[in-house]
Design an enzyme around this catalytic site. Structure first.
Site, PDB file in Angstrom:
ATOM      1  N   CYS A 332      27.520   6.715 -14.209  1.00 52.70           N
ATOM      2  CA  CYS A 332      26.846   7.230 -15.404  1.00 52.70           C
ATOM      3  C   CYS A 332      27.876   7.566 -16.496  1.00 52.70           C
ATOM      4  O   CYS A 332      28.495   6.668 -17.048  1.00 52.70           O
ATOM      5  CB  CYS A 332      25.967   8.421 -15.044  1.00 52.70           C
ATOM      6  SG  CYS A 332      24.667   8.753 -16.260  1.00 52.70           S
ATOM      7  N   HIS A 440      22.658   6.787 -10.077  1.00 47.87           N
ATOM      8  CA  HIS A 440      22.931   7.969  -9.271  1.00 47.87           C
ATOM      9  C   HIS A 440      22.350   7.768  -7.865  1.00 47.87           C
ATOM     10  O   HIS A 440      21.302   7.147  -7.711  1.00 47.87           O
ATOM     11  CB  HIS A 440      22.293   9.216  -9.891  1.00 47.87           C
ATOM     12  CG  HIS A 440      22.940   9.653 -11.158  1.00 47.87           C
ATOM     13  ND1 HIS A 440      24.176  10.257 -11.196  1.00 47.87           N
ATOM     14  CD2 HIS A 440      22.508   9.579 -12.445  1.00 47.87           C
ATOM     15  CE1 HIS A 440      24.483  10.557 -12.451  1.00 47.87           C
ATOM     16  NE2 HIS A 440      23.493  10.148 -13.230  1.00 47.87           N
TER      17      HIS A 440
END
Length: 498
Positions: A332, A440
């Site tokens: 991310c 994630h």
């Protein structure tokens, strides 16, 4: 179905990390085992560990774990207000799972009257749908400066007229002062709704504690409902803070920088539990050790944390690491840092502007005002580009979630790391040293974990199933909490079921 005397029960703590989250999860699991439909609820959460819900919103990670304990899918009503700090004085305010605004502390304090309406709407829906609602407070109800417009602790309890138990961590020391001091800071009506205390994380001879328990009950008029043991080795999602203690198990070393605004560090729970890995979180002022794999985690302030990375010597350390054949993964915000440039024209994460990235991947990122929130699944794409050798698990299944405000583009994305929901996702370098992704939870699936470790250079790693470990921990936690559950079932107060 067993009887439980309360439709709603709130757990408050004398401090942060007293055990509110785990007690709520344990009670949810015990109620579920007794056939009682139960839902967790936290009116306001401040955390950078979050989860994506089935209805496409964002809530605190702890409430997602509590939902798992209750045997139900996480929903935005379980945490109607989530604060994600982007600085020491400002936070992104998320209401009913969606970004409402970025506010400083003073503006949010004024906004809490409106936020309370969202809290009560969510609570009413859960109250109507479930036989029991287990509510978790935030921090401590004794924060005098935060009492006005409180929506997280006694302000909520007073609004819905629910009973409260107060938990304190004896392992910290000063447990009797914490409990009596907290009670003394409450108003008379708030003290009346406290139905008892819980002393958490006790280790030692319980007989040596009895004199203190007798004194506490005599002084306050409140019963000590349970003294719960210190449980080692629980594999449960952390609400926010990175674990203070780290176990160095195997020989394969993984190093993670602890950004000031690190987010979703639960991405590393599977690595932390793995017997073959030596996972090290490295904070400011700590030496950067040699590693087989460096992972740049998510961030709530990507440009600010990128500057921190440079200031603390990580640029040189990463260059040296790659020169000697080490592997690097960015997740991310960490993925965005690996590119050539990060643009924030709207001031999404701070002052508007641009930052030069690490220049490891040929891509650029623009932070956008719309947040992408998705639960996703797909497969790994290792071995389909570059000279990786035969990993044997290049198409391993993977699942996870996306939470990001940014769009990346550039030639690096032509070598995707994953195929997610039929689309290319992330990037990998032709030389096999770099991998980046918005995904994630990429290590949580056993097959993906094995594939990623093989890519990183750890062949024949032991199998690990994080979901199974989490379930076993919930069961163990629930059984240890049964004395509290039984004490609650035996209580007779004015707060009976309505």
């Amino acid at each position: 179905m067993a009887d439980f005397p309360f439709h709603t029960l709130m757990i408050q703590g004398t401090t942060s990390d007293a055990g509110k989250s785990t007690l709520a999860a344990a009670l949810c699991r015990l109620l579920k085992k007794d056939g009682i439909a139960v839902a967790p609820f936290k009116p306001q959460n401040m955390a950078l560990n979050s989860a994506v819900t089935a209805d496409g919103g964002e809530i605190g990670r702890a409430q997602a774990l509590q939902a798992q304990a209750a045997g139900i899918a996480p929903h935005t009503d379980m945490n109607p207000v989530l604060l994600k700090p982007s600085s020491d004085t400002g936070a992104q305010v998320i209401v009913h799972g969606k970004v409402r605004a970025d506010m400083n502390a003073r503006d949010y304090h004024r906004y809490k009257t409106e936020a309370m309406q969202a809290v009560l709407q969510s609570y009413a829906r859960l109250h109507a749908q479930y036989a029991c609602v287990i509510v978790e407070g935030a921090g401590s109800p004794a924060e005098i400066n935060l009492r006005a417009r409180d929506i997280a602790n006694m302000g909520f309890a007073e609004a819905v007229d629910c009973p409260v138990i107060i938990v304190a961590d004896i392992d910290r020391g000063g447990v009797f002062a914490h409990l009596t001091g907290t009670l003394d800071c409450l108003s008379e009506s708030e003290r009346e709704r406290v139905v008892g205390f819980v002393i958490n994380r006790f280790r030692g001879d319980i007989s040596l504690l009895q004199g203190g328990l007798d004194w506490l009950e005599q002084r306050t008029g409140k019963p000590v409902l349970a003294v719960l043991p210190y449980l080692h080795g629980l594999q449960l999602d952390a609400e926010d803070a990175v674990a203070a203690t780290q176990e160095h198990k195997g020989d394969f070393r993984v190093v993670v920088p602890v950004f000031p605004r690190i987010s979703n560090h639960t991405d590393f729970d599977a690595l932390r539990a793995h017997p073959d890995l030596d996972l090290r979180f490295v904070g400011p002022g700590q030496p950067i050790p040699p590693a087989d794999l460096i992972i740049l985690p998510g961030s709530k302030n990507t440009r600010g944390d990128l500057q921190w990375l440079r200031q603390h010597g990580w640029t040189e350390a990463i260059t040296r690491h790659l020169r000697y054949g080490g592997k690097l993964i960015g997740i991310c915000g960490g993925f965005q840092m690996m590119g050539e440039r990060i643009d924030d024209p709207h001031g999404v994460e701070g002052a508007p502007g641009s930052s030069t990235g690490l220049g490891l991947l040929a891509m650029q990122t623009e932070l956008t005002q719309e947040k992408r929130l998705l639960q996703v699944s797909g497969h790994c794409n290792f071995g389909n580009f570059g000279n990786f050798g035969n990993l044997g698990q290049g198409n391993a299944s993977v699942r996870g979630y996306e939470i990001h405000m940014g769009v990346s583009h550039g030639a690096a994305l032509e070598r995707p790391a994953f195929v997610i929901e039929g689309r290319d996702e992330g990037a990998q370098s032709a030389d096999g040293q770099l991998l980046g992704s918005y995904l994630h939870g990429m290590f949580d699936t056993p097959e993906a974990l094995a594939a990623l470790l093989a890519w990183a250079g750890l062949k024949d790693a032991a199998a690990l199933d994080l979901d199974a470990l989490r379930e076993a921990s919930l069961e163990r936690l629930a059984e240890a909490t049964r004395p509290l559950y039984d004490a609650l079932r035996g209580l007779s107060t004015r707060f009976g079921r309505d």
